[in-house]
Design a protein around this motif. Structure first.
Motif, PDB file in Angstrom:
ATOM      1  N   TYR A   1      64.773  86.297 -65.399  1.00 31.71           N
ATOM      2  CA  TYR A   1      65.594  85.430 -64.551  1.00 31.71           C
ATOM      3  C   TYR A   1      64.803  84.642 -63.512  1.00 31.71           C
ATOM      4  O   TYR A   1      65.383  83.882 -62.735  1.00 31.71           O
ATOM      5  CB  TYR A   1      66.676  86.261 -63.845  1.00 31.71           C
ATOM      6  CG  TYR A   1      67.489  87.095 -64.805  1.00 31.71           C
ATOM      7  CD1 TYR A   1      68.083  86.521 -65.930  1.00 31.71           C
ATOM      8  CD2 TYR A   1      67.643  88.465 -64.609  1.00 31.71           C
ATOM      9  CE1 TYR A   1      68.815  87.290 -66.826  1.00 31.71           C
ATOM     10  CE2 TYR A   1      68.380  89.237 -65.495  1.00 31.71           C
ATOM     11  CZ  TYR A   1      68.967  88.643 -66.611  1.00 31.71           C
ATOM     12  OH  TYR A   1      69.680  89.402 -67.498  1.00 31.71           O
TER      13      TYR A   1
ATOM     14  N   THR B   1      67.619  89.245 -55.354  1.00 24.99           N
ATOM     15  CA  THR B   1      68.620  90.298 -55.532  1.00 24.99           C
ATOM     16  C   THR B   1      68.214  91.512 -54.721  1.00 24.99           C
ATOM     17  O   THR B   1      67.105  91.566 -54.175  1.00 24.99           O
ATOM     18  CB  THR B   1      68.789  90.670 -57.025  1.00 24.99           C
ATOM     19  OG1 THR B   1      69.969  91.466 -57.179  1.00 24.99           O
ATOM     20  CG2 THR B   1      67.586  91.455 -57.545  1.00 24.99           C
TER      21      THR B   1
ATOM     22  N   LEU C   1      72.140  93.151 -57.562  1.00 25.73           N
ATOM     23  CA  LEU C   1      72.236  94.027 -58.735  1.00 25.73           C
ATOM     24  C   LEU C   1      72.835  95.365 -58.324  1.00 25.73           C
ATOM     25  O   LEU C   1      73.499  96.028 -59.112  1.00 25.73           O
ATOM     26  CB  LEU C   1      70.850  94.227 -59.342  1.00 25.73           C
ATOM     27  CG  LEU C   1      70.785  95.076 -60.610  1.00 25.73           C
ATOM     28  CD1 LEU C   1      71.524  94.391 -61.749  1.00 25.73           C
ATOM     29  CD2 LEU C   1      69.347  95.357 -61.005  1.00 25.73           C
TER      30      LEU C   1
ATOM     31  N   THR D   1      62.856  97.972 -64.301  1.00 25.30           N
ATOM     32  CA  THR D   1      64.007  97.075 -64.135  1.00 25.30           C
ATOM     33  C   THR D   1      63.596  95.819 -63.378  1.00 25.30           C
ATOM     34  O   THR D   1      63.956  94.701 -63.758  1.00 25.30           O
ATOM     35  CB  THR D   1      65.148  97.794 -63.388  1.00 25.30           C
ATOM     36  OG1 THR D   1      65.628  98.879 -64.184  1.00 25.30           O
ATOM     37  CG2 THR D   1      66.304  96.834 -63.107  1.00 25.30           C
ATOM     38  N   SER D   2      62.818  95.986 -62.322  1.00 29.52           N
ATOM     39  CA  SER D   2      62.373  94.842 -61.526  1.00 29.52           C
ATOM     40  C   SER D   2      61.522  93.891 -62.360  1.00 29.52           C
ATOM     41  O   SER D   2      61.691  92.674 -62.305  1.00 29.52           O
ATOM     42  CB  SER D   2      61.570  95.324 -60.310  1.00 29.52           C
ATOM     43  OG  SER D   2      62.369  96.089 -59.448  1.00 29.52           O
TER      44      SER D   2
ATOM     45  N   ILE E   1      62.810  90.592 -55.172  1.00 31.55           N
ATOM     46  CA  ILE E   1      63.712  91.728 -55.312  1.00 31.55           C
ATOM     47  C   ILE E   1      63.542  92.576 -54.062  1.00 31.55           C
ATOM     48  O   ILE E   1      62.425  92.900 -53.668  1.00 31.55           O
ATOM     49  CB  ILE E   1      63.411  92.558 -56.572  1.00 31.55           C
ATOM     50  CG1 ILE E   1      63.663  91.719 -57.825  1.00 31.55           C
ATOM     51  CG2 ILE E   1      64.264  93.826 -56.609  1.00 31.55           C
ATOM     52  CD1 ILE E   1      63.254  92.388 -59.116  1.00 31.55           C
TER      53      ILE E   1
ATOM     54  N   LEU F   1      63.710  91.866 -64.586  1.00 30.76           N
ATOM     55  CA  LEU F   1      64.456  90.840 -63.848  1.00 30.76           C
ATOM     56  C   LEU F   1      63.558  89.650 -63.503  1.00 30.76           C
ATOM     57  O   LEU F   1      63.977  88.493 -63.628  1.00 30.76           O
ATOM     58  CB  LEU F   1      65.053  91.438 -62.575  1.00 30.76           C
ATOM     59  CG  LEU F   1      66.155  92.492 -62.767  1.00 30.76           C
ATOM     60  CD1 LEU F   1      66.565  93.074 -61.432  1.00 30.76           C
ATOM     61  CD2 LEU F   1      67.363  91.905 -63.480  1.00 30.76           C
TER      62      LEU F   1
ATOM     63  N   MET G   1      73.082  85.953 -63.003  1.00 30.55           N
ATOM     64  CA  MET G   1      71.676  85.737 -62.646  1.00 30.55           C
ATOM     65  C   MET G   1      71.013  84.783 -63.628  1.00 30.55           C
ATOM     66  O   MET G   1      70.253  83.886 -63.238  1.00 30.55           O
ATOM     67  CB  MET G   1      70.915  87.068 -62.660  1.00 30.55           C
ATOM     68  CG  MET G   1      71.138  87.955 -61.476  1.00 30.55           C
ATOM     69  SD  MET G   1      70.079  89.424 -61.651  1.00 30.55           S
ATOM     70  CE  MET G   1      70.523  90.293 -60.160  1.00 30.55           C
TER      71      MET G   1
ATOM     72  N   GLN H   1      74.225  90.294 -64.429  1.00 32.94           N
ATOM     73  CA  GLN H   1      73.001  89.759 -65.020  1.00 32.94           C
ATOM     74  C   GLN H   1      73.247  88.435 -65.740  1.00 32.94           C
ATOM     75  O   GLN H   1      72.361  87.581 -65.774  1.00 32.94           O
ATOM     76  CB  GLN H   1      72.385  90.802 -65.946  1.00 32.94           C
ATOM     77  CG  GLN H   1      71.941  92.039 -65.168  1.00 32.94           C
ATOM     78  CD  GLN H   1      71.008  92.937 -65.947  1.00 32.94           C
ATOM     79  OE1 GLN H   1      70.101  92.469 -66.635  1.00 32.94           O
ATOM     80  NE2 GLN H   1      71.214  94.243 -65.835  1.00 32.94           N
TER      81      GLN H   1
END
Length: 403
Positions: free
Chosen positions: A242, A217, A169, A234-235, A247, A238, A193, A190
């Motif tokens: 996904y 990622t 990312l 954000t994590s 991460i 994700l 992903m 994304q």
């Protein structure tokens, strides 16, 4: 090994050190077979430690550090004045096989700069993995860093031969990506992903092989003004959208001839460490993104205390908890008690009423846990009034090493 290949290895192994996404956790166990080469097991040769504490040893290299892109934060960017090198497919295969035979490694982590085009680069990476699997019967671990702009068909092919795939990312916000890496498309990253996640899930349901160790990622920390709170949120998104396996948070490291828009120095490496701890709380301790983000100070995780302790200090009204009565979820929120310790406590209290000495035998973190729990013979006093509690439990400052 001849001098030319040794020179390439020196350059391209050093160029790969900035990529943190190289843990082999989650790979299926495979035993060596007659006529084949290598295997994967629960632990590897103890040459490197992953952020989750596992010991693995991977040949971690770039196929090439030439790149068409000019991302400001990347030492291998197009405008960077660094020594360049490029492996052939056969050279990477030979290095992997020979290093494995000498018991140096348990697998391969292979990434690359973008050469000619994303599709051409992806084809070269796939050829390495395919040759190892089909020509040499290699059964060790393979992690391929995929190119988001490459054809979905090529990424599908990569998943047939790699244990894990990853797409970086790079930066947590679209605005930061546009500013520091304008040739990259956050939406395309994304989307790739999402497509990869769908293929992995479908393959599991159909019980066929496709990147069985999942996808991961990497996010660079400290290259832009993003707060820890934004990184945490954000994590969480994700992971939720996904199905990522991991991460990785990589502290920005100043590079030669850096652009003026970049910071002049690295962020504290303790910040990277705290983000991993926050990530761990969300994945294994049932903390929500709001729980973790709520323990930040002006959007940043505290450096002197870990995120779980920071949350406990902000929620003193929920403590102390009784080790003999509290549910598992609340015990997991006690600083100093890990998952294994909590499971031992839950199992032990079925047979006896636990005293403080019993808890001490079940965890090595009693010093940190003691102010937050009650046992049959122990209860802390005036937890909410202890203004010095944070100072007493804070970690002493220490310098962490990046490499």
């Amino acid at each position: 090994m001849d001098d030319a290949l040794k020179k390439k290895l020196t350059i391209l192994a050093d160029a790969a050190k900035y990529d943190a996404s190289c843990a082999s956790s989650g790979a299926p166990r495979r035993k060596a077979e007659a006529g084949g080469l290598g295997s994967t097991t629960g632990a590897g040769i103890c040459h490197a430690y992953t952020p989750d504490g596992r010991c693995v040893s991977l040949l971690k290299i770039l196929l090439t550090n030439y790149c068409l892109f000019d991302c400001a934060y990347c030492v291998n960017r197009r405008s960077s004045n660094v020594r360049r090198a490029k492996f052939s497919v056969d050279e990477v295969v030979t290095l992997t096989v020979e290093f494995y035979k000498r018991n140096y490694i348990e697998g391969l982590f292979l990434s690359s700069g973008i050469i000619r085009s994303p599709d051409h680069t992806m084809e070269q990476l796939i050829r390495v993995a395919k040759t190892l699997r089909q020509r040499h019967g290699f059964r060790g671990y393979i992690h391929l860093k995929t190119i988001p702009e490459a054809s979905p068909w090529l990424i599908e092919q990569a998943g047939l031969y790699a244990d894990r795939l990853s797409i970086n990312l790079e930066l947590p916000t679209e605005a930061s990506l546009e500013r520091l890496a304008p040739e990259k498309d956050g939406a395309a990253i994304q989307t790739a992903m999402g497509q990869m996640g769908e293929r992995i899930l479908q393959a599991r349901e159909e019980k066929r092989r496709f990147a069985p160790a999942g996808q991961s990622t990497q996010v660079i920390v400290g290259a832009d003004a993003s707060t820890d709170e934004s990184l945490i949120r954000t994590s969480a998104r994700l992971y939720d959208h996904y199905g990522l396996k991991r991460i990785y948070y990589s502290a920005f490291s100043p590079i030669p001839d850096a652009a003026s828009i970049l910071p002049s120095k690295s962020p504290p490496l303790q910040r990277e460490h705290r983000l991993y701890q926050a990530d761990w709380l969300m994945r294994y301790y049932a903390f929500s993104p709001d729980d973790v983000a709520g323990a930040t100070e002006s959007g940043m995780l505290a450096l002197d205390v870990d995120p779980k302790l920071a949350w406990a200090l902000r929620n003193r009204d929920r403590f102390p908890v009784d080790v003999n009565r509290a549910d598992r979820e609340m015990l997991l929120r006690v600083p100093g008690l890990g998952v294994r310790a909590v499971d031992k406590i839950v199992a032990a209290r079925r047979h006896a009423t636990l005293r403080l000495d019993d808890v001490a035998r079940l965890t090595s973190g009693l010093k940190r846990a003691r102010p937050f729990l009650v046992a049959a013979d122990y209860a802390p006093t005036r937890l909410t009034d202890r203004l010095d509690l944070r100072a007493r439990l804070a970690e002493p400052p220490r310098q962490l090493s990046l490499f």
